[in-house]
Write a protein that holds these residues in place. Structure first.
Motif, PDB file in Angstrom:
ATOM      1  N   UNK A  54      15.644 -27.852  24.269  1.00 21.54           N
ATOM      2  CA  UNK A  54      14.751 -28.548  25.192  1.00 21.54           C
ATOM      3  C   UNK A  54      13.805 -27.575  25.883  1.00 21.54           C
ATOM      4  N   UNK A  55      14.316 -26.415  26.287  1.00 21.01           N
ATOM      5  CA  UNK A  55      13.469 -25.409  26.940  1.00 21.01           C
ATOM      6  C   UNK A  55      12.404 -24.907  25.951  1.00 21.01           C
ATOM      7  N   UNK A  56      12.791 -24.730  24.706  1.00 26.41           N
ATOM      8  CA  UNK A  56      11.845 -24.298  23.676  1.00 26.41           C
ATOM      9  C   UNK A  56      10.708 -25.317  23.557  1.00 26.41           C
ATOM     10  N   UNK A  57      11.059 -26.616  23.594  1.00 24.52           N
ATOM     11  CA  UNK A  57      10.055 -27.661  23.426  1.00 24.52           C
ATOM     12  C   UNK A  57       9.222 -27.864  24.693  1.00 24.52           C
ATOM     13  N   UNK A  58       9.695 -27.373  25.827  1.00 28.05           N
ATOM     14  CA  UNK A  58       8.860 -27.402  27.021  1.00 28.05           C
ATOM     15  C   UNK A  58       7.648 -26.493  26.841  1.00 28.05           C
ATOM     16  N   UNK A  59       7.858 -25.383  26.142  1.00 26.48           N
ATOM     17  CA  UNK A  59       6.760 -24.459  25.871  1.00 26.48           C
ATOM     18  C   UNK A  59       5.890 -24.983  24.731  1.00 26.48           C
ATOM     19  N   UNK A  60       6.529 -25.526  23.692  1.00 22.20           N
ATOM     20  CA  UNK A  60       5.829 -26.070  22.523  1.00 22.20           C
ATOM     21  C   UNK A  60       6.329 -27.494  22.273  1.00 22.20           C
ATOM     22  N   UNK A  61       5.715 -28.491  22.872  1.00 21.78           N
ATOM     23  CA  UNK A  61       6.197 -29.877  22.701  1.00 21.78           C
ATOM     24  C   UNK A  61       6.255 -30.324  21.252  1.00 21.78           C
ATOM     25  N   UNK A  62       5.444 -29.713  20.373  1.00 18.49           N
ATOM     26  CA  UNK A  62       5.450 -30.104  18.968  1.00 18.49           C
ATOM     27  C   UNK A  62       6.517 -29.375  18.148  1.00 18.49           C
ATOM     28  N   UNK A  63       7.251 -28.467  18.781  1.00 17.00           N
ATOM     29  CA  UNK A  63       8.244 -27.663  18.052  1.00 17.00           C
ATOM     30  C   UNK A  63       9.300 -28.554  17.407  1.00 17.00           C
ATOM     31  N   UNK A  64       9.816 -28.088  16.274  1.00 19.66           N
ATOM     32  CA  UNK A  64      10.900 -28.773  15.589  1.00 19.66           C
ATOM     33  C   UNK A  64      12.194 -27.997  15.823  1.00 19.66           C
ATOM     34  N   UNK A  65      13.297 -28.726  15.967  1.00 18.06           N
ATOM     35  CA  UNK A  65      14.601 -28.112  16.196  1.00 18.06           C
ATOM     36  C   UNK A  65      15.534 -28.581  15.088  1.00 18.06           C
TER      37      UNK A  65
ATOM     38  N   UNK B 108      13.316 -14.385  14.604  1.00 21.37           N
ATOM     39  CA  UNK B 108      13.469 -13.877  15.960  1.00 21.37           C
ATOM     40  C   UNK B 108      14.712 -14.539  16.540  1.00 21.37           C
ATOM     41  N   UNK B 109      15.728 -13.757  16.865  1.00 24.15           N
ATOM     42  CA  UNK B 109      17.021 -14.294  17.262  1.00 24.15           C
ATOM     43  C   UNK B 109      17.227 -14.191  18.766  1.00 24.15           C
ATOM     44  N   UNK B 110      17.763 -15.286  19.343  1.00 24.93           N
ATOM     45  CA  UNK B 110      18.181 -15.301  20.752  1.00 24.93           C
ATOM     46  C   UNK B 110      19.695 -15.475  20.768  1.00 24.93           C
ATOM     47  N   UNK B 111      20.405 -14.535  21.378  1.00 28.50           N
ATOM     48  CA  UNK B 111      21.872 -14.590  21.407  1.00 28.50           C
ATOM     49  C   UNK B 111      22.375 -13.865  22.643  1.00 28.50           C
ATOM     50  N   UNK B 112      23.657 -14.025  22.911  1.00 24.86           N
ATOM     51  CA  UNK B 112      24.288 -13.319  24.021  1.00 24.86           C
ATOM     52  C   UNK B 112      24.601 -11.869  23.628  1.00 24.86           C
TER      53      UNK B 112
ATOM     54  N   UNK C 170      25.797 -11.682  28.908  1.00 18.61           N
ATOM     55  CA  UNK C 170      26.887 -12.499  28.378  1.00 18.61           C
ATOM     56  C   UNK C 170      27.258 -13.648  29.317  1.00 18.61           C
ATOM     57  N   UNK C 171      27.274 -14.842  28.763  1.00 28.99           N
ATOM     58  CA  UNK C 171      27.678 -16.072  29.459  1.00 28.99           C
ATOM     59  C   UNK C 171      26.820 -16.382  30.676  1.00 28.99           C
ATOM     60  N   UNK C 172      25.591 -15.881  30.674  1.00 27.99           N
ATOM     61  CA  UNK C 172      24.641 -16.174  31.744  1.00 27.99           C
ATOM     62  C   UNK C 172      23.660 -17.213  31.194  1.00 27.99           C
ATOM     63  N   UNK C 173      23.913 -18.481  31.480  1.00 31.46           N
ATOM     64  CA  UNK C 173      23.125 -19.552  30.873  1.00 31.46           C
ATOM     65  C   UNK C 173      21.664 -19.504  31.312  1.00 31.46           C
ATOM     66  N   UNK C 174      21.413 -19.181  32.567  1.00 27.89           N
ATOM     67  CA  UNK C 174      20.035 -19.103  33.048  1.00 27.89           C
ATOM     68  C   UNK C 174      19.258 -18.039  32.283  1.00 27.89           C
ATOM     69  N   UNK C 175      19.895 -16.899  32.046  1.00 25.29           N
ATOM     70  CA  UNK C 175      19.231 -15.831  31.296  1.00 25.29           C
ATOM     71  C   UNK C 175      19.024 -16.243  29.841  1.00 25.29           C
ATOM     72  N   UNK C 176      19.993 -16.951  29.263  1.00 25.39           N
ATOM     73  CA  UNK C 176      19.841 -17.396  27.878  1.00 25.39           C
ATOM     74  C   UNK C 176      18.630 -18.317  27.752  1.00 25.39           C
ATOM     75  N   UNK C 177      18.487 -19.254  28.679  1.00 28.65           N
ATOM     76  CA  UNK C 177      17.353 -20.173  28.632  1.00 28.65           C
ATOM     77  C   UNK C 177      16.038 -19.428  28.852  1.00 28.65           C
ATOM     78  N   UNK C 178      16.065 -18.394  29.692  1.00 28.62           N
ATOM     79  CA  UNK C 178      14.867 -17.576  29.896  1.00 28.62           C
ATOM     80  C   UNK C 178      14.468 -16.873  28.598  1.00 28.62           C
ATOM     81  N   UNK C 179      15.458 -16.345  27.880  1.00 28.15           N
ATOM     82  CA  UNK C 179      15.159 -15.676  26.607  1.00 28.15           C
ATOM     83  C   UNK C 179      14.616 -16.664  25.577  1.00 28.15           C
TER      84      UNK C 179
END
Length: 380
Positions: free
Chosen positions: A224-235, A297-301, A321-330
């Motif tokens: 959802x955060x990804x699509x906030x930046x790119x509403x047309x993005x596919x997941x 391009x990989x996003x991971x903990x 690690x296990x920081x959800x806010x930081x994960x969503x930021x990445x």
């Protein structure tokens, strides 16, 4: 040498442990060893004619997880198999009744054994309605693994955890990747079009079990955060598991590709742009290596394989690690840099030297090392 591998999961199962063990078994066979496998599922029709011989035991589905099985046998049955095959060493990759009976039989017959810690099952208990039993599980795992000469696990993080539990003689056996299967060259315009994506549409991808322990709630928030930046993005979600139907119901906006293998899986990786992996329960995370080899391009903990492989800002993105806010930021950062060819090329470059051959050679050495030398012959 004659080696027997014992595991509840093996192809045609589709998961990282099954693929890893199949690769190790085939690699040992190619190096001239006689290799057989004890597992819970018959070979599939697509299995190569020269695949390792397997012995199947009775099994039942894991509670709450019908896609995986728990093998059952007896110490006597395993002793009978050992008498027939005469292994020089065993590799026991499972801590279920199958593995326990195999270790007991090996100890009774004096067969050298190496065990593997492949999955953090003790962390799954709360997800599967068994909270408060993690300490009990740790004690059981310690008892099982300390009956073998050596315990192998795929990352230094997990090795340190096992040592804190009191497991002795722990070693790290890393993982490899087939860089021909997982190759950016497999990118498919037709596949992207089937997802509703053009060349200008970013695609975020998840590959893995669709199960509670994979942190699916955070995955949906990340998409959802990804699509906030790119509403047309596919997941896109690749995989199967006990939570697939509920995820499809709750999030019909995602594309569900189901389980994929081989070059088909490679094409799914290569046809995406960003790999999102929110799991915090991995012993390694083979999919991260596959994604990087595919030029994503990989996003991971920041732990296990991501800590080993990703250099933040150079070839991927790490969250604390296990920081959800930081994960969503990445994930936001990934959404703005999904076309960063330098990072994606660097990801591929980081994976290119991590082939399976070095891992197979180390595995062979680990098994041979636990075999005592043959007694010297009497000159008389």
């Amino acid at each position: 040498m004659r080696f027997l591998l014992i595991t509840d999961t093996f192809p045609p199962d589709i998961n990282g442990v099954a693929r890893t063990l199949a690769t190790l078994a085939t690699g040992l066979k190619q190096r001239g060893h006689d290799v057989e496998v004890v597992t819970t599922l018959e070979a599939g029709p697509e299995e190569a004619a020269d695949a390792v011989k397997r012995h199947t035991v009775m099994a039942m589905p894991l509670p709450g997880y019908p896609g995986l099985r728990m093998g059952f046998t007896t110490t006597w049955q395993m002793q009978a198999l050992y008498e027939t095959f005469r292994p020089d060493a065993l590799y026991v990759a499972t801590e279920t009744p199958l593995g326990i009976a195999s270790i007991r039989a090996g100890n009774k017959m004096g067969i050298p054994m190496v065990s593997g810690f492949h999955t953090n099952f003790q962390t799954y208990l709360e997800d599967y309605a068994l909270p408060g039993l993690e300490g009990v599980a740790q004690g059981l795992l310690r008892s099982i693994h300390n009956q073998t000469a050596r315990t192998l696990t795929p990352s230094t993080d997990t090795a340190a955890m096992l040592e804190r539990w009191g497991i002795h003689n722990v070693g790290v056996l890393g993982r490899g990747v087939d860089t021909d299967v997982f190759d950016p060259a497999r990118r498919s315009t037709a596949l992207r079009e089937s997802w509703g994506a053009t060349d200008d549409t970013p695609v975020a991808l998840y590959v893995g079990r669709v199960a509670a322990e994979k942190n699916l709630e955070l995955l949906t928030r990340a998409f959802a955060r990804f699509r906030e930046v790119h509403p047309q993005a596919r997941c896109v979600v690749v995989g199967d598991g006990p939570k697939l139907k509920s995820l499809q119901t709750e999030h019909p906006e995602f594309h569900y590709a189901g389980p994929r293998t081989g070059s088909d899986l490679g094409a799914h990786y290569a046809s995406a742009d960003v790999f999102v992996f929110p799991s915090i329960t991995e012993t390694f995370g083979n999919v991260v290596l596959e994604a990087m080899s595919s030029g994503l391009l990989t996003v991971a903990y920041d732990y296990a394989a991501p800590r080993l492989l990703i250099r933040p800002g150079e070839n991927g993105l790490l969250a604390a690690f296990d920081d959800e806010a930081d994960f969503l930021l990445q994930c936001e950062k990934a959404a703005t840099s999904w076309q960063d060819s330098a990072q994606r090329l660097a990801a591929r470059a980081a994976a290119r030297h991590l082939g399976w051959q070095r891992v197979i050679e180390q595995f062979e050495s680990e098994l041979i090392t636990v075999i005592p030398p043959a007694p010297a012959k009497d000159p008389a």
